[in-house]
Design a protein around this motif. Structure first.
Motif, PDB file in Angstrom:
ATOM      1  N   VAL A  54       0.872  -1.176   0.000  1.00  0.00           N
ATOM      2  CA  VAL A  54       0.000   0.000   0.000  1.00  0.00           C
ATOM      3  C   VAL A  54       0.906   1.221   0.000  1.00  0.00           C
ATOM      4  O   VAL A  54       1.482   1.581   1.022  1.00  0.00           O
ATOM      5  CB  VAL A  54      -0.932   0.005   1.231  1.00  0.00           C
ATOM      6  N   CYS A  55       1.049   1.825  -1.179  1.00  0.00           N
ATOM      7  CA  CYS A  55       1.949   2.977  -1.319  1.00  0.00           C
ATOM      8  C   CYS A  55       1.189   4.297  -1.284  1.00  0.00           C
ATOM      9  O   CYS A  55       1.708   5.295  -0.812  1.00  0.00           O
ATOM     10  CB  CYS A  55       2.724   2.882  -2.623  1.00  0.00           C
ATOM     11  N   THR A  56      -0.007   4.303  -1.821  1.00  0.00           N
ATOM     12  CA  THR A  56      -0.824   5.515  -1.829  1.00  0.00           C
ATOM     13  C   THR A  56      -2.137   5.219  -1.127  1.00  0.00           C
ATOM     14  O   THR A  56      -2.488   4.057  -0.914  1.00  0.00           O
ATOM     15  CB  THR A  56      -1.108   6.000  -3.266  1.00  0.00           C
ATOM     16  N   PHE A  57      -2.856   6.283  -0.799  1.00  0.00           N
ATOM     17  CA  PHE A  57      -4.102   6.109  -0.060  1.00  0.00           C
ATOM     18  C   PHE A  57      -5.199   6.924  -0.718  1.00  0.00           C
ATOM     19  O   PHE A  57      -5.094   8.136  -0.848  1.00  0.00           O
ATOM     20  CB  PHE A  57      -3.919   6.565   1.390  1.00  0.00           C
ATOM     21  N   ASP A  58      -6.219   6.250  -1.176  1.00  0.00           N
ATOM     22  CA  ASP A  58      -7.414   6.898  -1.709  1.00  0.00           C
ATOM     23  C   ASP A  58      -8.569   5.954  -1.400  1.00  0.00           C
ATOM     24  O   ASP A  58      -8.925   5.111  -2.203  1.00  0.00           O
ATOM     25  CB  ASP A  58      -7.288   7.145  -3.201  1.00  0.00           C
ATOM     26  N   MET A  59      -9.119   6.077  -0.208  1.00  0.00           N
ATOM     27  CA  MET A  59     -10.101   5.111   0.251  1.00  0.00           C
ATOM     28  C   MET A  59     -11.360   5.804   0.738  1.00  0.00           C
ATOM     29  O   MET A  59     -11.308   6.884   1.307  1.00  0.00           O
ATOM     30  CB  MET A  59      -9.510   4.277   1.395  1.00  0.00           C
ATOM     31  N   SER A  60     -12.468   5.166   0.482  1.00  0.00           N
ATOM     32  CA  SER A  60     -13.762   5.578   1.013  1.00  0.00           C
ATOM     33  C   SER A  60     -14.466   4.331   1.516  1.00  0.00           C
ATOM     34  O   SER A  60     -14.143   3.218   1.108  1.00  0.00           O
ATOM     35  CB  SER A  60     -14.619   6.234  -0.077  1.00  0.00           C
ATOM     36  N   VAL A  61     -15.422   4.521   2.388  1.00  0.00           N
ATOM     37  CA  VAL A  61     -16.219   3.423   2.921  1.00  0.00           C
ATOM     38  C   VAL A  61     -17.649   3.620   2.441  1.00  0.00           C
ATOM     39  O   VAL A  61     -18.147   4.747   2.414  1.00  0.00           O
ATOM     40  CB  VAL A  61     -16.157   3.407   4.461  1.00  0.00           C
ATOM     41  N   ILE A  62     -18.298   2.532   2.039  1.00  0.00           N
ATOM     42  CA  ILE A  62     -19.691   2.617   1.607  1.00  0.00           C
ATOM     43  C   ILE A  62     -20.576   2.130   2.742  1.00  0.00           C
ATOM     44  O   ILE A  62     -20.464   0.988   3.182  1.00  0.00           O
ATOM     45  CB  ILE A  62     -19.940   1.780   0.339  1.00  0.00           C
ATOM     46  N   LEU A  63     -21.431   3.008   3.215  1.00  0.00           N
ATOM     47  CA  LEU A  63     -22.439   2.626   4.208  1.00  0.00           C
ATOM     48  C   LEU A  63     -23.681   2.251   3.425  1.00  0.00           C
ATOM     49  O   LEU A  63     -24.348   3.099   2.844  1.00  0.00           O
ATOM     50  CB  LEU A  63     -22.717   3.791   5.162  1.00  0.00           C
ATOM     51  N   TRP A  64     -23.992   0.954   3.410  1.00  0.00           N
ATOM     52  CA  TRP A  64     -25.021   0.402   2.531  1.00  0.00           C
ATOM     53  C   TRP A  64     -26.279   0.023   3.299  1.00  0.00           C
ATOM     54  O   TRP A  64     -26.216  -0.505   4.403  1.00  0.00           O
ATOM     55  CB  TRP A  64     -24.478  -0.825   1.809  1.00  0.00           C
ATOM     56  N   SER A  65     -27.436   0.230   2.665  1.00  0.00           N
ATOM     57  CA  SER A  65     -28.712  -0.202   3.226  1.00  0.00           C
ATOM     58  C   SER A  65     -29.413  -1.088   2.203  1.00  0.00           C
ATOM     59  O   SER A  65     -29.812  -0.621   1.135  1.00  0.00           O
ATOM     60  CB  SER A  65     -29.602   1.006   3.546  1.00  0.00           C
TER      61      SER A  65
END
Length: 120
Positions: A69-80
């Motif tokens: 993991v060299c770079t960071f571009d992350m999001s989390v999906i809160l799913w319903s």
């Protein structure tokens, strides 16, 4: 400094502040997402360490084994499932030397940690 220069400086400062605020809002707001917008990858491994409703935080880690993991571009999906959509929540990186030590395969995973929190 003359009156014209002072007014020009104030206008430029206000425009700069507006631009910075606009970029922050665009990059850090929750976006609605639907199932057809999601591409699932079974090659990822991840774990959720903490979900805290009282301060609206989610923390954990996510890696692709065999790839540093060299770079960071992350999001989390809160799913319903009930609603049929979710929200993409931006995340900030957290150092996770424990993931690096646990995997112990020669790749670097220390940048795999994430934290999502409410900006409000």
């Amino acid at each position: 400094m003359g009156d014209w220069e002072r007014k020009s400086f104030i206008v430029i400062l206000i425009l700069w502040l507006f631009s910075v605020t606009a970029v922050f809002i665009v990059n850090n707001h929750y976006k609605k997402i639907y199932e057809e917008d999601i591409t699932y990858s079974s090659s990822l491994e991840c774990g959720i360490d903490r979900i805290a409703a009282q301060d609206a935080q989610i923390s954990g880690w996510c890696i692709k084994p065999g790839a540093s993991v060299c770079t960071f571009d992350m999001s989390v999906i809160l799913w319903s499932d009930v609603l049929g959509y979710g929200y993409v929540v931006p995340a900030v990186m957290q150092k996770r030397t424990d993931v690096d030590a646990y995997m112990d395969d020669g790749y670097r995973y220390e940048n795999a940690g994430f934290l999502c929190y409410s900006y409000e």
